[in-house]
Motif scaffolding. Structure first.
Motif, short mmCIF file in Angstrom:
data_model
loop_
_atom_site.label_atom_id
_atom_site.label_comp_id
_atom_site.label_asym_id
_atom_site.label_seq_id
_atom_site.Cartn_x
_atom_site.Cartn_y
_atom_site.Cartn_z
N LEU A 88 10.41 -78.47 -24.09
CA LEU A 88 11.09 -77.12 -23.98
C LEU A 88 10.93 -76.52 -22.51
O LEU A 88 9.75 -76.59 -22.03
CB LEU A 88 10.29 -76.15 -24.79
N SER A 89 11.95 -76.27 -21.85
CA SER A 89 11.92 -75.42 -20.42
C SER A 89 11.22 -74.20 -20.72
O SER A 89 11.74 -73.46 -21.54
CB SER A 89 13.02 -75.57 -19.82
N VAL A 90 10.14 -73.78 -19.43
CA VAL A 90 9.77 -72.36 -19.76
C VAL A 90 9.75 -72.20 -18.28
O VAL A 90 10.40 -72.86 -17.38
CB VAL A 90 8.33 -72.41 -20.62
N GLY A 91 8.97 -71.02 -17.89
CA GLY A 91 8.85 -70.43 -16.76
C GLY A 91 7.70 -71.32 -15.94
O GLY A 91 7.44 -72.28 -16.37
N SER A 92 7.61 -70.97 -14.60
CA SER A 92 6.78 -71.56 -13.63
C SER A 92 5.28 -71.83 -13.87
O SER A 92 4.62 -70.46 -14.25
CB SER A 92 7.09 -70.95 -12.39
N MET A 93 4.75 -72.79 -14.00
CA MET A 93 3.29 -72.85 -14.33
C MET A 93 2.82 -72.41 -15.60
O MET A 93 1.84 -71.40 -15.82
CB MET A 93 2.46 -72.27 -13.26
N ILE A 120 6.87 -64.45 -19.53
CA ILE A 120 6.32 -65.02 -20.97
C ILE A 120 7.64 -65.50 -21.59
O ILE A 120 8.69 -64.84 -21.57
CB ILE A 120 6.16 -63.61 -21.76
N SER A 121 7.41 -66.64 -22.15
CA SER A 121 8.84 -67.33 -22.71
C SER A 121 8.59 -67.41 -24.15
O SER A 121 7.31 -67.67 -24.58
CB SER A 121 8.95 -68.74 -22.03
N LEU A 122 9.57 -66.85 -24.87
CA LEU A 122 9.36 -66.74 -26.25
C LEU A 122 10.63 -67.87 -26.91
O LEU A 122 11.71 -67.81 -26.65
CB LEU A 122 9.80 -65.47 -26.93
N MET A 123 9.88 -68.93 -27.69
CA MET A 123 10.76 -69.83 -28.42
C MET A 123 11.03 -69.73 -29.66
O MET A 123 9.91 -69.91 -30.40
CB MET A 123 10.17 -71.50 -27.67
N LEU A 124 12.15 -69.11 -30.27
CA LEU A 124 12.34 -69.27 -31.55
C LEU A 124 12.63 -70.45 -32.45
O LEU A 124 13.72 -70.92 -31.83
CB LEU A 124 13.23 -68.04 -31.63
N ASN A 125 11.83 -70.64 -33.43
CA ASN A 125 12.38 -71.76 -34.17
C ASN A 125 13.40 -71.16 -35.03
O ASN A 125 13.10 -70.72 -36.17
CB ASN A 125 11.03 -72.26 -34.73
N ASN A 126 14.69 -71.51 -35.00
CA ASN A 126 15.74 -70.53 -35.96
C ASN A 126 16.28 -71.51 -37.02
O ASN A 126 17.25 -70.82 -37.53
CB ASN A 126 16.71 -70.01 -34.90
N THR A 127 16.38 -72.87 -37.04
CA THR A 127 16.90 -73.59 -37.89
C THR A 127 16.04 -74.80 -38.44
O THR A 127 15.02 -75.19 -37.81
CB THR A 127 18.20 -74.20 -37.64
N GLN A 128 16.33 -75.45 -39.63
CA GLN A 128 15.70 -76.88 -39.77
C GLN A 128 16.99 -77.87 -39.67
O GLN A 128 17.84 -77.59 -40.43
CB GLN A 128 15.27 -76.80 -40.97
N PRO A 129 16.83 -78.80 -39.22
CA PRO A 129 15.61 -79.49 -38.30
C PRO A 129 15.47 -78.38 -37.17
O PRO A 129 16.32 -77.56 -36.86
CB PRO A 129 16.30 -80.59 -37.86
N ILE A 130 14.65 -78.58 -36.55
CA ILE A 130 14.09 -77.44 -35.39
C ILE A 130 15.18 -77.49 -34.34
O ILE A 130 15.79 -78.50 -33.92
CB ILE A 130 12.95 -78.12 -34.67
N HIS A 131 15.68 -76.29 -34.14
CA HIS A 131 16.46 -75.82 -33.11
C HIS A 131 15.89 -74.56 -32.33
O HIS A 131 15.63 -73.55 -33.08
CB HIS A 131 17.77 -75.62 -33.58
N TRP A 132 15.61 -74.71 -31.10
CA TRP A 132 14.59 -73.63 -30.44
C TRP A 132 15.76 -72.83 -29.58
O TRP A 132 16.75 -73.25 -28.90
CB TRP A 132 13.70 -74.37 -29.47
N LEU A 133 15.57 -71.67 -29.85
CA LEU A 133 16.12 -70.63 -28.89
C LEU A 133 15.40 -70.08 -27.97
O LEU A 133 14.30 -69.36 -28.35
CB LEU A 133 17.08 -69.42 -29.72
N CYS A 134 15.52 -70.00 -26.59
CA CYS A 134 14.61 -69.37 -25.63
C CYS A 134 14.82 -67.98 -25.40
O CYS A 134 16.26 -67.71 -25.07
CB CYS A 134 14.56 -70.38 -24.48
N ALA A 135 13.94 -67.19 -25.36
CA ALA A 135 14.30 -65.73 -24.84
C ALA A 135 13.30 -65.26 -24.07
O ALA A 135 11.92 -65.21 -24.34
CB ALA A 135 14.26 -64.55 -26.06
#
Length: 153
Positions: A88-93, A120-135
């Motif tokens: 999962l791509s997030v912010g720096s460091m 601050i990265s918020l990764m929402l687990n929004n379906t099964q199988p896992i599918h993440w949305l980043c906000a």
């Protein structure tokens, strides 16, 4: 500390920044641990969060990896072993990763504190199988949603 091998005793899962890996150690039940298994990662794994991310009843681990601006998710197999999932791509460091149900849908989400980008990265687990949305809560914008249902090659 969690019971990753489902034997009723607490086990350890540790981020090792200097050796660039994470380690699983099985708890014996008397305060000692055995059977260290290392999982190599990109440089500087910093922290871990534990939850059943894919809904299979088995604990999984998310690892903040500082040098590559990612969180690596490892799916638990229920016997103390783990399988790598996509990144999962997030912010720096990214330094600290935590889990919780941040949007109230009953599925575990991830939040990551990124010290290099002050985001601050918020990764929402929004379906099964896992599918993440980043906000991103604060700072730069996110790329498109990221699917973790297929393990990395």
């Amino acid at each position: 500390m969690s019971d990753f091998d489902r034997d009723g005793t607490l086990d350890l899962f540790i981020a090792n920044m200097t050796s660039n890996d994470v380690s699983y150690l099985a708890g014996v039940g008397d305060g000692t641990f055995v059977g260290r298994v290392d999982y190599p990662l990109d440089p500087y794994p910093y922290s871990v969060a534990v939850e059943d991310f894919n809904g299979d009843g088995i604990l999984d681990v998310a690892v903040a990896v500082e040098s590559t601006e990612v969180v690596q998710v490892l799916f638990g197999n229920g016997d103390g072993s783990f399988t790598f999932a996509d990144l999962l791509s997030v912010g720096s460091m990214p330094h600290f990763v935590a889990t919780g149900d941040f949007n109230g849908d009953g599925r575990p989400d991830l939040v990551v504190a990124n010290s290099g980008s002050s985001t601050i990265s918020l990764m929402l687990n929004n379906t099964q199988p896992i599918h993440w949305l980043c906000a991103r809560v604060r700072g730069s914008t996110c790329s498109a949603s990221q699917d973790l249902s297929t393990p990395s090659p």
